[in-house]
Design an enzyme around this catalytic site. Structure first.
Site, PDB file in Angstrom:
ATOM      1  N   ASP A   1       0.879  -1.213   0.060  1.00  0.00           N
ATOM      2  CA  ASP A   1      -0.129  -0.115  -0.050  1.00  0.00           C
ATOM      3  C   ASP A   1       0.878   1.164  -0.019  1.00  0.00           C
ATOM      4  OD1 ASP A   1      -2.294   1.809   0.474  1.00  0.00           O
ATOM      5  OD2 ASP A   1      -3.081   0.162   1.739  1.00  0.00           O
TER       6      ASP A   1
ATOM      7  N   ASP B   1      -2.989   4.756  -2.268  1.00  0.00           N
ATOM      8  CA  ASP B   1      -4.009   5.391  -1.495  1.00  0.00           C
ATOM      9  C   ASP B   1      -4.246   6.923  -1.902  1.00  0.00           C
ATOM     10  OD1 ASP B   1      -5.017   5.282   1.437  1.00  0.00           O
ATOM     11  OD2 ASP B   1      -4.080   7.230   1.484  1.00  0.00           O
TER      12      ASP B   1
ATOM     13  N   GLU C   1      -6.519   4.202  -5.681  1.00  0.00           N
ATOM     14  CA  GLU C   1      -7.857   4.405  -4.755  1.00  0.00           C
ATOM     15  C   GLU C   1      -8.271   5.825  -5.329  1.00  0.00           C
ATOM     16  OE1 GLU C   1      -9.692   4.867  -0.361  1.00  0.00           O
ATOM     17  OE2 GLU C   1      -7.695   5.665  -0.797  1.00  0.00           O
TER      18      GLU C   1
ATOM     19  N   HIS D   1     -11.097  -2.055   4.253  1.00  0.00           N
ATOM     20  CA  HIS D   1     -10.793  -1.564   5.830  1.00  0.00           C
ATOM     21  C   HIS D   1     -11.362  -0.206   6.062  1.00  0.00           C
ATOM     22  CE1 HIS D   1      -8.030   0.573   3.287  1.00  0.00           C
ATOM     23  NE2 HIS D   1      -7.781   1.417   4.502  1.00  0.00           N
ATOM     24  N   ASP D   2     -12.065   0.478   5.098  1.00  0.00           N
ATOM     25  CA  ASP D   2     -12.640   1.477   5.339  1.00  0.00           C
ATOM     26  C   ASP D   2     -14.452   1.546   5.180  1.00  0.00           C
ATOM     27  OD1 ASP D   2     -10.372   2.946   5.551  1.00  0.00           O
ATOM     28  OD2 ASP D   2     -10.283   3.190   3.230  1.00  0.00           O
TER      29      ASP D   2
HETATM   30  C1  GLC Z   1      -7.306   5.971   2.380  1.00  0.00           C
HETATM   31  C2  GLC Z   1      -7.182   5.094   3.204  1.00  0.00           C
HETATM   32  C3  GLC Z   1      -7.902   5.391   4.614  1.00  0.00           C
HETATM   33  C4  GLC Z   1      -7.271   6.291   5.039  1.00  0.00           C
HETATM   34  C5  GLC Z   1      -7.090   7.343   4.134  1.00  0.00           C
HETATM   35  C6  GLC Z   1      -5.872   8.312   4.393  1.00  0.00           C
HETATM   36  O1  GLC Z   1      -8.893   6.333   2.021  1.00  0.00           O
HETATM   37  O2  GLC Z   1      -8.016   4.008   2.837  1.00  0.00           O
HETATM   38  O3  GLC Z   1      -7.668   4.108   5.650  1.00  0.00           O
HETATM   39  O4  GLC Z   1      -7.543   6.725   6.505  1.00  0.00           O
HETATM   40  O5  GLC Z   1      -6.741   7.252   3.011  1.00  0.00           O
HETATM   41  O6  GLC Z   1      -4.587   7.864   3.974  1.00  0.00           O
END
Ligand code: GLC
Ligand code: CA
Length: 540
Positions: free
Chosen positions: A100, A201, A243, A317-318
């Site tokens: 990641d 990310d 993402e 995980h979110d």
């Molecule tokens: C992404 C991650 C999340 C994190 C955010 C800031 O959305 O998946 O878990 O809090 O980025 O890095």
């Protein structure tokens, strides 16, 4: 340009949230050795790659998404040697490791930021995004993703720094070529270690222009990504997935351009945001709109066909657990978990399974003291002070809180679900005595065995990877049905999305075909679909 390999079109990826997967030393926190100990389980499931949420050195303000050293492992998770061993051992199990990459921001404890705040003429100052100002007079009204303003005052400098997430996650300045070069070198270093890919990310937020109020999808976004890809990923045969909360179909054609100039694919969230009130926050719940879900999936499947690539996911995980969201986590838990898996794994794209999803793990319903997530806790405080009732806030947390996905993996029915011999960093979901891996692996009819079978099917029939998509019964309020077709065979997927039996006349013509998989012990006679029933037929 190197023609990128396309192995990932036939791959299934499994996401591990390391702190909640398997503890090996009794400190209550999952770690890399724990993952190594569970590689047999993952190989049995049949996955091709593990996407590992961050294990880098980090003060853990946002569970590792605040990195203080990209080239070291946090002692909580192990050390570099453990990481190298994981890459090697996973390889022996035919599994690649996807790291990641958090490139939008670092931790405020990263040496770059420590230097940057020493003075305006420090060589690292320009690694971050600063604005001059007066204390108490924010540069503008931009808000951070975790509540509060996106600007933090540094009195010694008389400046604010910009942070789209917590105050401990200052945004990197991608306009600075030195920042970009440092990032590329770091990525090449990991590629050298043999990683199989990267998940990027919040990548759609790197090209921010805060003075214009622009956070996501900035004007230079794709220019930055193409350079990043050219300087790093294209030198290997990797899976890369960005993402991108702000991605639409058109933009995703750029992101996942088959010429390999950006990424393999992106995570887009249009199907995820459906149960929230228009223009409000994720906590402002709205009923799940079934027809809209069909419309969204149809649009993405057709939109990227032949000119891009989808990622397929329900959970991460979110996000809350899918069986508690679109399924039924009571009476029909197993049936609905399998139905949702059927729907997703029949689509075109690369499927991602989030740890525990393959067991039908559910949301947790804790009181506020048992939650750990910074986003949840900040929101709770903020809304209490705004006068919301605790009851309403808890309802939102139970439905949407990120800790729903972060409770420890449920391995067996021993204390703490076999996750740890110590005290887990977050409470184990009390339903672990019923929902756990030990009671499902090699047990016919279990959710685990069902996922395994779906993965096997994907590898066996090319139509899963290359068939075009056609939605059927568009206006039907109960059934999600579609066909995939590649000239050689036709695949039918039918899913009853609700807890009542419904007639599916379509089955008349398909019933004589080969039934590939179904989620009840027996496919019933006639054309009725039982609650949450799902079937896949193949016609050659
Ligand atoms: C992404 C991650 C999340 C994190 C955010 C800031 O959305 O998946 O878990 O809090 O980025 O890095
Ligand atoms: Ca541990």
């Amino acid at each position: 340009m190197k023609q990128p390999g396309k192995w990932w079109k036939n791959a299934v990826v499994y996401q591990i949230y390391p702190r909640s997967f398997q503890d090996s030393n009794g400190d209550g926190i999952g770690d890399i050795r724990g993952i190594i100990n569970r590689l047999d389980y993952l190989e049995k499931l049949g996955i091709d790659a593990i996407w590992l949420s961050p294990v880098y050195r980090s003060p853990q303000d946002d569970n590792g998404y605040d990195i203080s050293d990209y080239q070291d492992i946090d002692p909580m998770f192990g050390n570099l040697e453990d990481m190298e061993k994981l890459i090697r051992k996973a390889g022996e199990h035919h599994i690649r490791i996807v790291m990641d990459l958090v490139l939008n921001h670092t931790s405020d404890e990263h040496p770059w930021f420590q230097e940057a705040r020493k003075g305006k003429d420090n060589p690292f100052h320009d690694y971050y995004v600063w604005r001059d100002g007066e204390e108490g007079e924010l540069p503008n009204g931009l808000r951070s993703g975790f509540g509060g303003p996106a600007w933090e005052w540094v009195p010694e400098l008389g400046q604010y720094y910009f942070h789209q997430f917590s105050v401990k996650q200052p945004d990197l300045n991608w306009e600075n070529p030195k920042v970009r070069r440092a990032i590329y070198d770091m990525i090449l270093w990991w590629m050298d270690k043999g990683v199989g890919g990267f998940r990027l990310d919040v990548i759609d937020q790197i090209a921010k222009e805060p003075d214009q109020g622009i956070t996501g999808n900035g004007p230079k976004l794709h220019e930055f990504i193409r350079e990043l890809s050219r300087e790093t990923f294209q030198k290997g045969d990797l899976i890369t997935v960005g993402e991108a909360w702000g991605a639409d179909v058109e933009r995703s054609k750029l992101y996942s351009n088959p010429d390999g100039s950006e990424f393999s694919m992106v995570f887009q969230f249009e199907h995820i945001g459906l149960d929230q009130q228009e223009g409000k926050e994720k906590w402002d719940l709205a009923p799940l709109p079934f027809l809209k879900l069909k419309e969204v999936i149809d649009r993405w499947q057709r939109g990227l066909y032949g000119c891009g690539w989808n990622s397929l996911f329900w959970d991460n995980h979110d996000l809350p657990r899918i069986v508690s969201r679109w399924g039924n986590d009571g009476t029909y838990r197993a049936e609905s978990a399998k139905m949702l898996a059927t729907l997703l794994h029949g689509l075109q794209g690369t499927p991602y399974i989030y740890q525990g999803e393959e067991l039908g793990m559910t949301n947790a319903r804790y009181d506020i003291g048992d939650y750990r997530d910074i986003e949840t806790l900040n929101m709770y405080r903020e809304r209490i002070s705004m006068g919301y009732s605790k009851k309403d806030i808890m309802e939102s947390i139970h439905a949407k809180g990120r800790d729903n996905a972060r409770t420890p993996m449920q391995w067996d029915d021993s204390p703490n679900a076999g996750f740890t011999e110590g005290t887990p960093w977050i409470k184990v979901n009390p339903n672990y005595s019923v929902i756990n891996a030990a009671s499902q692996v090699d047990v016919p009819g279990s959710v685990f065995e069902y996922y395994r079978a779906l993965i096997r099917l994907r590898k066996e029939y090319p139509v899963f990877a290359d068939g075009c998509f056609q939605l059927l019964m568009r206006e039907d309020g109960d059934i999600f049905a579609y066909v995939r077709e590649n000239g050689e065979s036709r695949l039918l997927v039918v899913c009853n999305f609700f807890g009542r039996s419904v007639d599916c006349p379509l089955l008349k013509e398909w019933k004589a075909k080969e039934l590939l998989i179904h989620n009840y012990d027996e496919a019933g006679p006639g054309t009725m679909l039982r609650p949450y029933e799902a079937r896949m037929y193949l016609h050659r």
